[in-house]
Motif scaffolding. Structure first.
Motif, PDB file in Angstrom:
ATOM      1  N   GLU A  86      -2.742   9.945   3.833  1.00  0.00           N
ATOM      2  CA  GLU A  86      -1.933  10.659   2.306  1.00  0.00           C
ATOM      3  C   GLU A  86      -2.360   9.748   1.419  1.00  0.00           C
ATOM      4  OE1 GLU A  86       2.809   9.248   2.983  1.00  0.00           O
ATOM      5  OE2 GLU A  86       2.107  11.424   2.954  1.00  0.00           O
ATOM      6  N   LYS A  87      -1.921  10.457   0.227  1.00  0.00           N
ATOM      7  CA  LYS A  87      -2.284   9.461  -1.174  1.00  0.00           C
ATOM      8  C   LYS A  87      -1.336   8.414  -1.245  1.00  0.00           C
ATOM      9  CE  LYS A  87      -3.565  10.255  -6.032  1.00  0.00           C
ATOM     10  NZ  LYS A  87      -3.574  11.019  -7.097  1.00  0.00           N
ATOM     11  N   LYS A  88      -1.776   7.130  -1.314  1.00  0.00           N
ATOM     12  CA  LYS A  88      -0.749   6.220  -1.794  1.00  0.00           C
ATOM     13  C   LYS A  88      -1.213   5.465  -3.095  1.00  0.00           C
ATOM     14  CE  LYS A  88      -0.077   4.969   3.063  1.00  0.00           C
ATOM     15  NZ  LYS A  88      -1.253   5.375   3.679  1.00  0.00           N
ATOM     16  N   TYR A  89      -0.170   5.098  -3.733  1.00  0.00           N
ATOM     17  CA  TYR A  89      -0.279   4.371  -5.031  1.00  0.00           C
ATOM     18  C   TYR A  89       0.252   3.131  -4.772  1.00  0.00           C
ATOM     19  CZ  TYR A  89      -0.170   9.072  -6.833  1.00  0.00           C
ATOM     20  OH  TYR A  89      -0.273  10.321  -7.057  1.00  0.00           O
ATOM     21  N   LEU A  90      -0.750   2.186  -4.926  1.00  0.00           N
ATOM     22  CA  LEU A  90      -0.573   0.753  -4.560  1.00  0.00           C
ATOM     23  C   LEU A  90      -1.109  -0.372  -5.744  1.00  0.00           C
ATOM     24  CD1 LEU A  90      -2.593   0.649  -1.108  1.00  0.00           C
ATOM     25  CD2 LEU A  90      -0.128   1.199  -1.495  1.00  0.00           C
ATOM     26  N   GLU A  91       0.011  -1.394  -5.732  1.00  0.00           N
ATOM     27  CA  GLU A  91      -0.721  -2.678  -6.466  1.00  0.00           C
ATOM     28  C   GLU A  91      -1.133  -3.761  -5.494  1.00  0.00           C
ATOM     29  OE1 GLU A  91       1.705  -4.586  -9.893  1.00  0.00           O
ATOM     30  OE2 GLU A  91       2.543  -5.489  -8.348  1.00  0.00           O
ATOM     31  N   VAL A  92      -2.060  -4.077  -5.902  1.00  0.00           N
ATOM     32  CA  VAL A  92      -2.630  -5.212  -4.840  1.00  0.00           C
ATOM     33  C   VAL A  92      -2.950  -6.512  -5.622  1.00  0.00           C
ATOM     34  CG1 VAL A  92      -4.424  -5.928  -3.384  1.00  0.00           C
ATOM     35  CG2 VAL A  92      -4.011  -3.657  -3.618  1.00  0.00           C
ATOM     36  N   GLU A  93      -2.228  -7.408  -5.230  1.00  0.00           N
ATOM     37  CA  GLU A  93      -2.276  -8.923  -5.901  1.00  0.00           C
ATOM     38  C   GLU A  93      -3.182  -9.829  -4.896  1.00  0.00           C
ATOM     39  OE1 GLU A  93       1.363 -10.198  -8.200  1.00  0.00           O
ATOM     40  OE2 GLU A  93       2.166  -9.100  -6.524  1.00  0.00           O
ATOM     41  N   ALA A  94      -4.263 -10.756  -5.601  1.00  0.00           N
ATOM     42  CA  ALA A  94      -5.048 -11.434  -4.827  1.00  0.00           C
ATOM     43  C   ALA A  94      -4.781 -13.181  -5.174  1.00  0.00           C
ATOM     44  CB  ALA A  94      -6.427 -11.286  -4.777  1.00  0.00           C
ATOM     45  N   PHE A  95      -4.424 -13.841  -4.378  1.00  0.00           N
ATOM     46  CA  PHE A  95      -4.203 -15.193  -4.500  1.00  0.00           C
ATOM     47  C   PHE A  95      -5.283 -15.956  -3.634  1.00  0.00           C
ATOM     48  CE2 PHE A  95      -0.296 -13.104  -5.197  1.00  0.00           C
ATOM     49  CZ  PHE A  95       0.444 -13.646  -6.048  1.00  0.00           C
ATOM     50  N   TYR A  96      -5.997 -17.191  -4.480  1.00  0.00           N
ATOM     51  CA  TYR A  96      -6.915 -17.991  -3.905  1.00  0.00           C
ATOM     52  C   TYR A  96      -6.064 -19.134  -2.987  1.00  0.00           C
ATOM     53  CZ  TYR A  96     -10.811 -20.990  -2.978  1.00  0.00           C
ATOM     54  OH  TYR A  96     -11.737 -21.768  -2.347  1.00  0.00           O
ATOM     55  N   LEU A  97      -6.427 -19.264  -1.993  1.00  0.00           N
ATOM     56  CA  LEU A  97      -5.685 -20.227  -1.087  1.00  0.00           C
ATOM     57  C   LEU A  97      -6.835 -21.332  -0.764  1.00  0.00           C
ATOM     58  CD1 LEU A  97      -4.135 -18.007   2.019  1.00  0.00           C
ATOM     59  CD2 LEU A  97      -3.017 -19.012  -0.481  1.00  0.00           C
TER      60      LEU A  97
END
Length: 350
Positions: A86-97
Motif C-alpha cells: 500500500e502507499k506509504k508516506y515516509l521521511e528518510v534521513e541519511a547519516f554518514y558513519l
C-alpha cells in the motif's frame, strides 16, 4: 566478524523501536535492517544477506539519497511516497558513519498522519456540501415567504418533511463533531450506574423499527432477560445504537441482523452480527479512525457518512475500560464484539 557484531548490537537496541533503521556499507550492501524497516519495506526475514539497497528496496529516491550521503560524507533527508503493498508516506534521513564508511538510514513513517489529513479534507468537503444543502433550502424558502411568493401552508405541506430530514442530518453531524472533540479533549466524565443491557438493546431496536421494517430485515435477539453492567447509560446507548444502526444501514433488504450477549465469570460479551455488504480486509484496521469512510460505493439511505460514528464508539468503549473487535467479509457480513470486564477496577475513573 565486524558485520555480525554490528548486527548484534543494533538488533538489541532497535528491535522494538517504531522507526525504521538500515545500515548500508560502502558497496551498497544492506548489512542491517531492524524489524520496523522490514515491515515498512516488506523485507522478508533472513533474505537481506549480500543484497544491495536498490535490490532490497527498489526505490531510486532512497538509493540516490544513500549515494549522495556516501559521496559527500554529509547528512541528507528526503520525503517520498513509497509503493509496497500500500502507499506509504515516509521521511528518510541519511547519516554518514565515518568509522566504517557506512550510511545509516532512519525512516519515519508519517502514513497515519497523511491519511488522517486526507480523510479530514474529504470530510470537510462532504460536510460543507451536507450543511450547505439544507441551509440553502431554508434561505430560499425564507426569501420566497418574505416576498409573499409562498404561503405557510405550502411550506408545511410540500417542504416541511424534506427540511425536517435535512435539519436532523445537519444536527447529527454537528453533534458528532462536538462529541468527538469533547472526547479527545478528555472533558467527558462518566456517570457510572448499574444499567440493564437488555433494556437498552430492546429500546434501540424499537427506535430503529421503521428502518428495519422498510428494508424487511430479520432481527434475531439472543439476549437474556437481564444483564447488568456498570456503565454510563447515555454513552452505552450511543455505543450500541451506532453499531446496530450501521448494521441496519449496510444490510441489504431481506437480510438479517443478530444481536446477542454471552456471559462468563470474567466478561460480558455483546455482539452485533449482520449479513451486510461487509468491509474489505485492508480497511478493517482503519474503520475506527476519525473521518475514515471505507469506500465511496458504501452508500446508504442517508447518502452521507461522516466517518465519525465508529471513532466515537471506540473512544467511549476505551473510556469505560472495555474493548471492541470486528470481523468482516465482503458480501458476507460483519460482526462487532464488545468485551465488558465484570471487575469494577476495569472501569477507568474520571
Amino acid at each position: 566478524m565486524k558485520i555480525s557484531k554490528i548486527e548484534e548490537r543494533w538488533k538489541v537496541l532497535t528491535e522494538n523501536v517504531q522507526i525504521g533503521i538500515l545500515i548500508v556499507d560502502k558497496d551498497g550492501l544492506v548489512i542491517f535492517a531492524n524489524n520496523k524497516a522490514k515491515e515498512l519495506f516488506d523485507i522478508k526475514n533472513n533474505k537481506n544477506n549480500n543484497k544491495k539497497l536498490i535490490e532490497l528496496i527498489p526505490d531510486y529516491e532512497i538509493d540516490d539519497l544513500y549515494k549522495k550521503t556516501l559521496q559527500n560524507k554529509s547528512y541528507n533527508k528526503t520525503n517520498l511516497n513509497f509503493w509496497g503493498k500500500e502507499k506509504k508516506y515516509l521521511e528518510v534521513e541519511a547519516f554518514y558513519l565515518s568509522g566504517n564508511q557506512e550510511v545509516l538510514l532512519i525512516i519515519n513513517d508519517y502514513t497515519p498522519l497523511y491519511r488522517l489529513e486526507e480523510n479530514f479534507k474529504e470530510f470537510l468537503g462532504n460536510a460543507s456540501h451536507e450543511l450547505r444543502t439544507p441551509l440553502t433550502s431554508i434561505q430560499i424558502l425564507i426569501d420566497l415567504f418574505s416576498e409573499r411568493k409562498i404561503t405557510l401552508d405550502e411550506i408545511y405541506n410540500e417542504f416541511f418533511p424534506y427540511l425536517r430530514k435535512e435539519v436532523e442530518r445537519m444536527s447529527k453531524l454537528v453533534s458528532n463533531l462536538l462529541n468527538l472533540s469533547r472526547l479527545e479533549a478528555g472533558v467527558i466524565d462518566l456517570q457510572l450506574k448499574e444499567v440493564n443491557l437488555t433494556e437498552i438493546i430492546m429500546e434501540i431496536v424499537d427506535r430503529l423499527t421503521p428502518h428495519i421494517s422498510k428494508k424487511n430485515l430479520e432481527i434475531n435477539l439472543k439476549i437474556p432477560e437481564k444483564v447488568i453492567v456498570s456503565a454510563d447509560p447515555q454513552h452505552v446507548d450511543t455505543i450500541i445504537f451506532n453499531i446496530v444502526e450501521n448494521a441496519v444501514k449496510y444490510t441489504p433488504p431481506s437480510g438479517s441482523i443478530e444481536i446477542g450477549i454471552n456471559e462468563d465469570s470474567d466478561n460480558v460479551v455483546l455482539w452485533v452480527k449482520d449479513t451486510g455488504i461487509g468491509i474489505p480486509e485492508k480497511d478493517l484496521n482503519r474503520i475506527f479512525d476519525r473521518f475514515y469512510r471505507v469506500n465511496k460505493s458504501r452508500t446508504n439511505e442517508d447518502g452521507f457518512s461522516t466517518g465519525l460514528g465508529l471513532s466515537i464508539v471506540k473512544k467511549l468503549i476505551e473510556r469505560h475500560g472495555w474493548s471492541i473487535t470486528v470481523e468482516s467479509k465482503v458480501n458476507k457480513g460483519t460482526k462487532f464484539e464488545i468485551i465488558i470486564p465484570k471487575r469494577k477496577e476495569g472501569v477507568k475513573d474520571g
